[in-house]
Design an enzyme around this catalytic site. Structure first.
Site, PDB file in Angstrom:
ATOM      1  N   LYS A   1       0.791  -1.178  -0.136  1.00 29.20           N
ATOM      2  CA  LYS A   1       0.047  -0.019  -0.107  1.00 29.20           C
ATOM      3  C   LYS A   1       0.940   1.136  -0.102  1.00 29.20           C
ATOM      4  O   LYS A   1       0.598   2.321  -0.658  1.00 29.20           O
ATOM      5  CB  LYS A   1      -0.808  -0.041   1.221  1.00 29.20           C
ATOM      6  CG  LYS A   1      -1.919   1.029   1.011  1.00 29.20           C
ATOM      7  CD  LYS A   1      -3.136   0.851   2.153  1.00 29.20           C
ATOM      8  CE  LYS A   1      -2.740   1.130   3.322  1.00 29.20           C
ATOM      9  NZ  LYS A   1      -3.962   1.638   4.312  1.00 29.20           N
TER      10      LYS A   1
ATOM     11  N   ARG B   1       2.608   6.138  -3.290  1.00 22.47           N
ATOM     12  CA  ARG B   1       3.829   6.854  -3.766  1.00 22.47           C
ATOM     13  C   ARG B   1       3.856   6.899  -5.364  1.00 22.47           C
ATOM     14  O   ARG B   1       4.488   7.811  -5.853  1.00 22.47           O
ATOM     15  CB  ARG B   1       5.093   6.517  -2.924  1.00 22.47           C
ATOM     16  CG  ARG B   1       5.065   7.023  -1.475  1.00 22.47           C
ATOM     17  CD  ARG B   1       6.146   6.087  -0.725  1.00 22.47           C
ATOM     18  NE  ARG B   1       6.125   6.382   0.656  1.00 22.47           N
ATOM     19  CZ  ARG B   1       5.411   6.264   1.488  1.00 22.47           C
ATOM     20  NH1 ARG B   1       4.252   5.577   1.399  1.00 22.47           N
ATOM     21  NH2 ARG B   1       5.569   6.738   2.925  1.00 22.47           N
TER      22      ARG B   1
ATOM     23  N   ARG C   1      -9.022  12.531  11.997  1.00 25.65           N
ATOM     24  CA  ARG C   1      -7.606  11.888  12.548  1.00 25.65           C
ATOM     25  C   ARG C   1      -6.842  13.260  12.281  1.00 25.65           C
ATOM     26  O   ARG C   1      -6.902  13.991  11.429  1.00 25.65           O
ATOM     27  CB  ARG C   1      -7.065  10.976  11.299  1.00 25.65           C
ATOM     28  CG  ARG C   1      -7.764   9.563  11.402  1.00 25.65           C
ATOM     29  CD  ARG C   1      -7.641   8.664  10.516  1.00 25.65           C
ATOM     30  NE  ARG C   1      -5.896   8.181  10.613  1.00 25.65           N
ATOM     31  CZ  ARG C   1      -5.326   7.260   9.868  1.00 25.65           C
ATOM     32  NH1 ARG C   1      -6.284   6.745   8.706  1.00 25.65           N
ATOM     33  NH2 ARG C   1      -4.084   6.953   9.775  1.00 25.65           N
TER      34      ARG C   1
ATOM     35  N   SER D   1       8.587   9.334  11.846  1.00 21.29           N
ATOM     36  CA  SER D   1       7.086   9.086  10.985  1.00 21.29           C
ATOM     37  C   SER D   1       7.377   9.061   9.599  1.00 21.29           C
ATOM     38  O   SER D   1       7.942  10.077   8.865  1.00 21.29           O
ATOM     39  CB  SER D   1       6.107  10.098  11.336  1.00 21.29           C
ATOM     40  OG  SER D   1       4.871  10.291  10.631  1.00 21.29           O
TER      41      SER D   1
ATOM     42  N   ASP E   1       2.003  -0.687  11.900  1.00 18.78           N
ATOM     43  CA  ASP E   1       0.589  -1.101  11.707  1.00 18.78           C
ATOM     44  C   ASP E   1       0.441  -2.519  11.995  1.00 18.78           C
ATOM     45  O   ASP E   1      -0.901  -3.151  11.865  1.00 18.78           O
ATOM     46  CB  ASP E   1       0.484  -0.886  10.036  1.00 18.78           C
ATOM     47  CG  ASP E   1       0.371   0.588   9.579  1.00 18.78           C
ATOM     48  OD1 ASP E   1      -0.094   1.239  10.484  1.00 18.78           O
ATOM     49  OD2 ASP E   1       0.846   0.588   8.724  1.00 18.78           O
TER      50      ASP E   1
ATOM     51  N   ARG F   1      -6.440   2.091  18.161  1.00 27.86           N
ATOM     52  CA  ARG F   1      -6.077   0.690  17.910  1.00 27.86           C
ATOM     53  C   ARG F   1      -5.578  -0.011  19.303  1.00 27.86           C
ATOM     54  O   ARG F   1      -5.938  -1.245  19.450  1.00 27.86           O
ATOM     55  CB  ARG F   1      -5.117   0.608  16.793  1.00 27.86           C
ATOM     56  CG  ARG F   1      -5.546   0.785  15.389  1.00 27.86           C
ATOM     57  CD  ARG F   1      -4.644   0.373  14.425  1.00 27.86           C
ATOM     58  NE  ARG F   1      -5.242   0.523  13.089  1.00 27.86           N
ATOM     59  CZ  ARG F   1      -4.596   0.678  11.885  1.00 27.86           C
ATOM     60  NH1 ARG F   1      -3.433   0.618  11.898  1.00 27.86           N
ATOM     61  NH2 ARG F   1      -5.193   0.766  10.743  1.00 27.86           N
TER      62      ARG F   1
ATOM     63  N   ARG G   1      -7.789  -3.088   9.975  1.00 26.64           N
ATOM     64  CA  ARG G   1      -6.878  -4.053  10.681  1.00 26.64           C
ATOM     65  C   ARG G   1      -7.409  -4.562  11.976  1.00 26.64           C
ATOM     66  O   ARG G   1      -6.995  -5.784  12.118  1.00 26.64           O
ATOM     67  CB  ARG G   1      -5.320  -3.454  10.984  1.00 26.64           C
ATOM     68  CG  ARG G   1      -4.790  -2.786   9.750  1.00 26.64           C
ATOM     69  CD  ARG G   1      -3.493  -2.315   9.825  1.00 26.64           C
ATOM     70  NE  ARG G   1      -2.778  -1.724   8.750  1.00 26.64           N
ATOM     71  CZ  ARG G   1      -2.392  -2.238   7.620  1.00 26.64           C
ATOM     72  NH1 ARG G   1      -2.454  -3.691   7.260  1.00 26.64           N
ATOM     73  NH2 ARG G   1      -2.167  -1.419   6.537  1.00 26.64           N
TER      74      ARG G   1
END
Length: 429
Positions: free
Chosen positions: A21, A26, A120, A161, A313, A344, A386
């Site tokens: 992904k 990109r 977010r 990040s 993730d 999460r 997820r």
């Protein structure tokens, strides 16, 4: 609509990982920033990626689907003024990278997304982009952004990040001067690798346990060919099922083995997982291999906090496998999980607890104490793909069935997940 996983017989088979992904996003964005044709093979055709494809088309690129996973992007050497709102759906990576790329052009853009994406945080990306000269009219989506002449930036990240780094570098392509990003811990380096593939010069210097990335502004990008390797984050789900369903042996082919993305596999091995990698080779500038997971007796571990950047993730599926391990698996330094598609940490803690697993929740992490897993819960996912897939893996090896709500969101990252797992022998329905 709900989806239920039930205790399954031994899983067996060989499957192919969906396209990565991160690289798919990109490839589309850089193809639209470049001049000429970019041929992409193996593109992940998930909802998130399709939203990015529509976005770059709105920015003036010609985007054509030529076949299964084969897409052609013809860039005009930059982004043009879009006619309407850029709707990124649920794609957090997509919107943050697009904000960085669009900042370098004299256009006014409104970015928006679904209900989840509107909650977010975008501040970590907008802050450095503001310092470079971009302007924003809100802190949460929908956000109006005005790009234009940018000045290069020297940015020091306090938390590694890849999304923030990538947004800055994409803006830096059109900034005046040398843009520098310093990271205390290395985050995934797909943007640096792909900028080089599109003709840019990017310098990377080691700096302790992190690095400094430098990009000279004003470099022209040229269309190229991109082969998208298999996504280790998606491969994790059938591999996890192979580890926890007794008698199983599951192979996933073509998985990217970039060391900045394989923290989960390292952690599983430390837990005693029977995980083997064969047929190592290069594809699209990344090492890939075929990974086989066999049912294993796992033991809890303390996951090094500095490993978080290489597996942020994957903590939900790690937690699902830790539920079957002997002893405690301690996961800390992962506060970023609370601002993903959902909180999460809270959702995994609630779901696992509902299935009879002992979980200790703390602000920057959580601890799972493993043992026999009862299951028997209906898990609230808040539309997080997820969270859904992790609990479905859990249900394949639990005593009682596990049900998740909102399974349609799985298509944001892993279209075909249910069919693939059924093909291995998993009882999903």
């Amino acid at each position: 609509m709900k989806l239920t996983a039930r205790s399954s017989p031994p899983l067996a088979g060989t499957v192919r990982a969906p396209g990565d992904k991160s690289i798919s996003h990109r490839a589309l964005i850089l193809g639209a920033m470049a001049t000429g044709v970019t041929e992409i093979h193996g593109l992940l055709e998930s909802d998130d990626i399709l939203a990015t494809a529509r976005a770059v088309e709105a920015f003036g690129a010609t985007v054509e689907r030529r076949g299964d996973g084969h897409w052609r992007v013809t860039g005009q050497g930059g982004f043009k003024q879009p006619a309407g709102v850029i709707d990124c759906g649920n794609a957090g990576t997509g919107v943050r990278l697009l904000m960085g790329a669009a900042a370098g052009y004299p256009i006014r853009v409104t970015f928006d997304g679904d209900a989840s994406l509107r909650k977010r945080p975008m501040g970590r990306v907008m802050g450095p982009l503001r310092d470079m000269g971009a302007r924003f009219d809100a802190d949460l989506l929908p956000i109006g952004q005005t790009g234009g002449p940018l000045s290069a930036l020297e940015h020091v990240q306090t938390v590694a990040s890849a999304q923030v780094k990538s947004a800055i570098l994409l803006a830096g392509v059109n900034a005046d001067g040398v843009t520098t990003v310093a990271e205390p811990v290395k985050s995934r380096d797909h943007t640096e690798r792909m900028l080089r593939a599109f003709g840019a010069e990017v310098a990377v210097e080691e700096a302790g346990s992190g690095w400094r990335v430098r990009l000279q502004g004003g470099q022209a990008l040229s269309g190229t060919a991109v082969a998208v390797p298999g996504d280790p984050s998606s491969a994790a789900f059938p591999l996890a099922a192979g580890l926890v369903v007794p008698g199983s042996a599951v192979t996933v082919e073509g998985v990217m083995l970039n060391p900045l993305r394989t923290g989960l596999f390292d952690t599983w091995r430390e837990m005693g997982a029977d995980l083997t990698i064969s047929n190592r080779r290069m594809a699209g500038g990344e090492e890939v291999g075929d990974i086989t997971a066999r049912h294993s007796t796992l033991t809890g571990v303390v996951v090094p906090p500095e490993r978080a950047a290489s597996m942020i993730d994957e903590y939900p599926v790690l937690a699902a496998t830790a539920a079957f391990a002997r002893g405690r698996t301690v996961m800390r330094g992962i506060g970023e999980m609370r601002v993903k598609e959902s909180d999460r940490i809270a959702l995994m803690a609630a779901g696992l607890t509902g299935c009879g697993v002992t979980v200790e929740d703390e602000p920057e992490g959580f601890t799972v104490t493993g043992g026999p897993v009862r299951g028997g819960a209906t898990v609230t996912t808040h539309g997080d793909h997820r969270i859904a897939m992790s609990h479905l893996v859990l249900g394949l090896a639990a005593t009682e069935a596990v049900t998740v709500d909102e399974p349609g969101m799985i298509a944001t990252s892993f279209p075909g997940f249910v069919e693939l797992m059924r093909g291995l022998g998993g009882h999903l329905g």
